[in-house]
Scaffold this motif. Structure first.
Motif, PDB file in Angstrom:
ATOM      1  N   GLY A 106       2.997   1.097   7.698  1.00 39.40           N
ATOM      2  CA  GLY A 106       3.510   2.386   8.336  1.00 39.40           C
ATOM      3  C   GLY A 106       4.569   3.045   8.075  1.00 39.40           C
ATOM      4  O   GLY A 106       5.237   3.649   8.890  1.00 39.40           O
ATOM      5  N   LEU A 107       5.209   2.854   6.811  1.00 44.49           N
ATOM      6  CA  LEU A 107       6.495   3.173   6.285  1.00 44.49           C
ATOM      7  C   LEU A 107       6.407   4.416   5.548  1.00 44.49           C
ATOM      8  O   LEU A 107       7.225   5.350   5.239  1.00 44.49           O
ATOM      9  CB  LEU A 107       7.187   2.254   5.801  1.00 44.49           C
ATOM     10  N   ARG A 140       0.419   3.768  12.264  1.00 45.18           N
ATOM     11  CA  ARG A 140      -0.665   3.608  11.631  1.00 45.18           C
ATOM     12  C   ARG A 140      -1.606   4.211  12.488  1.00 45.18           C
ATOM     13  O   ARG A 140      -1.997   3.771  13.658  1.00 45.18           O
ATOM     14  CB  ARG A 140      -0.995   2.227  11.158  1.00 45.18           C
ATOM     15  N   GLY A 196      -9.968  11.097   6.020  1.00 43.79           N
ATOM     16  CA  GLY A 196      -9.506  11.897   6.932  1.00 43.79           C
ATOM     17  C   GLY A 196      -8.494  11.646   8.316  1.00 43.79           C
ATOM     18  O   GLY A 196      -8.598  10.238   8.470  1.00 43.79           O
ATOM     19  N   ILE A 197      -7.716  12.502   8.803  1.00 39.89           N
ATOM     20  CA  ILE A 197      -6.878  12.299   9.807  1.00 39.89           C
ATOM     21  C   ILE A 197      -7.218  13.245  10.930  1.00 39.89           C
ATOM     22  O   ILE A 197      -7.280  14.556  10.754  1.00 39.89           O
ATOM     23  CB  ILE A 197      -5.487  12.403   9.449  1.00 39.89           C
ATOM     24  N   ILE A 216       1.639  10.567  12.073  1.00 42.98           N
ATOM     25  CA  ILE A 216       1.435   9.569  11.073  1.00 42.98           C
ATOM     26  C   ILE A 216       3.004   9.777  10.265  1.00 42.98           C
ATOM     27  O   ILE A 216       3.307   8.908   9.531  1.00 42.98           O
ATOM     28  CB  ILE A 216       0.365  10.113  10.100  1.00 42.98           C
TER      29      ILE A 216
HETATM   30  P1  ADP Z   1       0.721   2.837   5.742  1.00 42.91           P
HETATM   31  O1  ADP Z   1      -0.192   3.633   4.879  1.00 42.91           O
HETATM   32  O2  ADP Z   1       1.519   1.710   5.140  1.00 42.91           O
HETATM   33  O3  ADP Z   1      -0.219   2.353   6.952  1.00 42.91           O
HETATM   34  P2  ADP Z   1       2.001   5.562   5.906  1.00 42.91           P
HETATM   35  O4  ADP Z   1       3.109   5.843   6.598  1.00 42.91           O
HETATM   36  O5  ADP Z   1       1.656   5.630   4.317  1.00 42.91           O
HETATM   37  O6  ADP Z   1       1.691   3.722   6.337  1.00 42.91           O
HETATM   38  O7  ADP Z   1       0.768   6.121   6.726  1.00 42.91           O
HETATM   39  C1  ADP Z   1       0.593   6.183   7.919  1.00 42.91           C
HETATM   40  C2  ADP Z   1      -1.027   6.268   8.344  1.00 42.91           C
HETATM   41  O8  ADP Z   1      -1.190   7.615   7.951  1.00 42.91           O
HETATM   42  C3  ADP Z   1      -1.766   5.460   7.643  1.00 42.91           C
HETATM   43  O9  ADP Z   1      -1.765   4.137   8.333  1.00 42.91           O
HETATM   44  C4  ADP Z   1      -3.176   6.036   7.980  1.00 42.91           C
HETATM   45  O10 ADP Z   1      -3.716   5.750   9.229  1.00 42.91           O
HETATM   46  C5  ADP Z   1      -2.778   7.630   7.813  1.00 42.91           C
HETATM   47  N1  ADP Z   1      -2.906   8.002   6.384  1.00 42.91           N
HETATM   48  C6  ADP Z   1      -1.753   8.381   5.503  1.00 42.91           C
HETATM   49  N2  ADP Z   1      -2.352   8.867   4.466  1.00 42.91           N
HETATM   50  C7  ADP Z   1      -3.897   9.173   4.726  1.00 42.91           C
HETATM   51  C8  ADP Z   1      -5.006   9.538   3.821  1.00 42.91           C
HETATM   52  N3  ADP Z   1      -4.657  10.048   2.648  1.00 42.91           N
HETATM   53  N4  ADP Z   1      -6.091   9.662   4.548  1.00 42.91           N
HETATM   54  C9  ADP Z   1      -6.149   8.984   5.709  1.00 42.91           C
HETATM   55  N5  ADP Z   1      -5.264   8.582   6.472  1.00 42.91           N
HETATM   56  C10 ADP Z   1      -4.133   8.465   6.054  1.00 42.91           C
END
Ligand code: ADP
Length: 526
Positions: free
Chosen positions: A473-474, A460, A445-446, A454
């Motif tokens: 982080g893309l 990240r 979760g976030i 994000i």
């Molecule tokens: P990456 O996965 O390459 O770090 P993303 O842009 O896809 O980059 O995601 C950014 C950030 O969002 C991630 O580093 C993570 O902390 C958070 N995040 C993304 N998707 C999820 C998810 N399904 N559950 C929890 N955190 C997530």
């Protein structure tokens, strides 16, 4: 993608930025404080000077009234003077006085022996005799000059009873405009009285007369009148057009200006520093992005290389082991290719070079195609998954390939950010008149504070798991850009420790029915 040199910013701390801010703001604020102090001091000086001047003029007004009174008496005394010089008795002098009594009340002559009890005041080197009626018959004072007989000796004082209230009302303008203004010798040329309002009040505080409109000023001064006018008070106030009033207004404007300047300065410093901080953070995140990407590229390459070498040398014990190596090569290659796709797509989107090929897209097919390539990974990593697709779904106005790419990114995240509860649900549907695609997990979760961040590039969330999980982080920022270029939006619902659901909302094809497959610039929604 162009990257800025980062070495210089590596050790740039928050404290450094605050120091820069203080170095700019403190001297500027000191200057502002000095400006305000000087202005206030100047204002105080001007006000106290004006107050002193007003008090001086208030004192002089009584003298000027006495002067005016003496002038009036002198003007009418001629016949009485002649009668006295001719040796006339008291009766003859009274008769002469009566001939000129129009501007006063009753005439009155006091023989020299009875003059005790009356007062004398010197006005313009001449003597004015005044006093009240000790017998109590007359309520008003008496004003007179000394009269001389044939030998030059003083025979008494001849003059009239007069009404001081009527006198001040009638003569105020002459006193202020003629006596005070023009009588240079007596009043030192109080030219500044042009900008002064003069008011006369009686003993009860009622205003009897005023000359000019008083302005609003704290420097107004009052003085009790003396002599024949002794029960009255004079008040002197600068008019609205007086230099002191203008200076007061100017100082208010100046102070407001200085305060605005200080605010603008502070705002500019804060905005400037925030901008610099954001730029530094961006450079720092780009630096960590580079490190992540390098790591992300090197790891699968090393794994693939090892697997290929093992296969090449025939160092496997069974067919299953060989399949395992081949499987590893497939998995790592697809991870590599997704990363490279992301980086390339991102830079194309950044530069605006990427174009969308919009057409009617069945999102159910997008889900199914994506799951075909992703199913293996889910099974491999021990995930339970569920695909929820309605029987009927409106077409989305989208670029099928890029949307599939988005879905793969969301699925990749769902897998990466799940711990023990390995459950993924993916589906399509309709909401708010738009067609949706969603991916739901039961992962880490976030928290609310990070749910917006994000979607920014290179961001990240700094949780323990993110350190173990690979990523640049893309992904999400690319998904967000792609969906916005479709005139859609991305929503996230998430509870830390409970899981997350990412939903892409895309416009329906019907909304634009009839229009041929369109092309949209990638940058239009960004
Ligand atoms: P990456 O996965 O390459 O770090 P993303 O842009 O896809 O980059 O995601 C950014 C950030 O969002 C991630 O580093 C993570 O902390 C958070 N995040 C993304 N998707 C999820 C998810 N399904 N559950 C929890 N955190 C997530």
């Amino acid at each position: 993608m162009a990257f800025l040199p980062v070495t210089r910013f590596r050790h740039f701390s928050r404290g450094g930025l605050i120091a820069v801010g203080l170095a700019v703001a403190v001297p500027a604020l000191i200057l502002v404080a000095v400006g305000i102090t000087l202005t206030l001091r100047l204002a105080r000086e001007v006000a106290s000077e004006s107050a002193r001047y007003n008090a001086y003029v208030a004192d002089k007004v009584t003298e000027a009234f006495e002067h005016e009174l003496l002038d009036q008496v002198r003007d009418a005394i001629g016949p009485a003077e002649e009668a006295a010089r001719a040796g006339g008795d008291a009766e003859a002098i009274r008769t002469a006085l009566a001939s000129r009594a129009q501007r006063f009340e009753a005439p009155h002559f006091v023989p020299v022996d009875d003059l005790t009890g009356y007062s004398l005041v010197t006005v313009d080197l001449q003597l004015l005799v005044y006093g009240t009626d000790t017998s109590g018959v007359r309520e008003h004072p008496f004003a007179a000059v000394l009269l001389r007989g044939p030998t030059g000796d003083i025979v008494g004082a001849g003059g009239w009873w007069f009404n001081p209230r009527a006198f001040v009302v009638e003569h105020l303008s002459n006193v202020v405009q003629a006596q005070l203004l023009s009588n240079q010798r007596l009043y030192g040329g109080i030219a500044g009285t042009r900008n002064l309002a003069v008011q006369i009040f009686d003993a009860e505080g009622h205003e009897l007369a005023r000359m000019r409109e008083p302005g609003r000023s704290a420097t107004a001064r009052s003085a009790p009148m003396t002599g024949p006018f002794e029960t009255y008070t004079v008040r002197v106030t600068p008019t609205a057009g007086a230099p002191v009033a203008i200076a007061g207004r100017f100082m208010v404007v100046e102070l407001a200006f200085i305060a605005l300047l200080a605010l603008a300065l502070l705002a500019a410093t804060v905005v400037g520093l925030r901008y610099v901080r954001r730029q530094i953070e961006l450079v720092q995140t780009q630096a960590s992005f580079m490190a992540n990407v390098t790591h992300e590229l090197k790891t699968p390459i090393a794994v693939i290389r090892l697997a290929v070498e093992t296969l090449e040398m025939g160092r496997f014990r069974s067919n299953e082991e060989r399949d395992k190596y081949l499987h590893t090569i497939t998995r790592e290659t697809s991870r590599l290719s997704q990363l490279v796709d992301n980086i390339l797509d991102f830079s194309r989107f950044e530069s605006g070079a990427r174009q969308l090929r919009l057409g009617p897209v069945d999102l159910r097919a997008v889900v199914e195609t994506a799951m075909e390539s992703f199913r293996l990974r889910l099974e491999d990593e021990g995930f339970h998954y569920e695909v929820v697709l309605p029987d009927k779904l409106p077409m989305a106005r989208a670029d099928g390939m890029t949307i599939q790419h988005c879905l793969l990114n969301l699925l990749d995240n769902a897998v990466k950010y799940s711990r023990q509860r390995k459950e993924v649900r993916v589906g399509a549907g309709v909401r708010d008149g738009m067609v949706t695609l969603w991916v739901s997990d039961r992962g880490i979760g976030i928290d609310a504070a990070n749910q917006k961040r994000i979607f920014e590039k290179f961001v990240r969330v700094e949780t323990g798991l993110v350190h173990d999980v690979k990523g640049a982080g893309l992904g999400l920022s690319l998904v967000d850009r792609i969906v916005r270029a479709h005139h859609g939006r991305v929503e996230v619902e998430s509870q830390p420790g409970e899981g997350s659901t990412f939903t892409l909302l895309l416009p329906r094809w019907e909304a634009a029915s009839g229009s041929p497959p369109a092309e949209a610039r990638s940058a239009e929604g960004s």
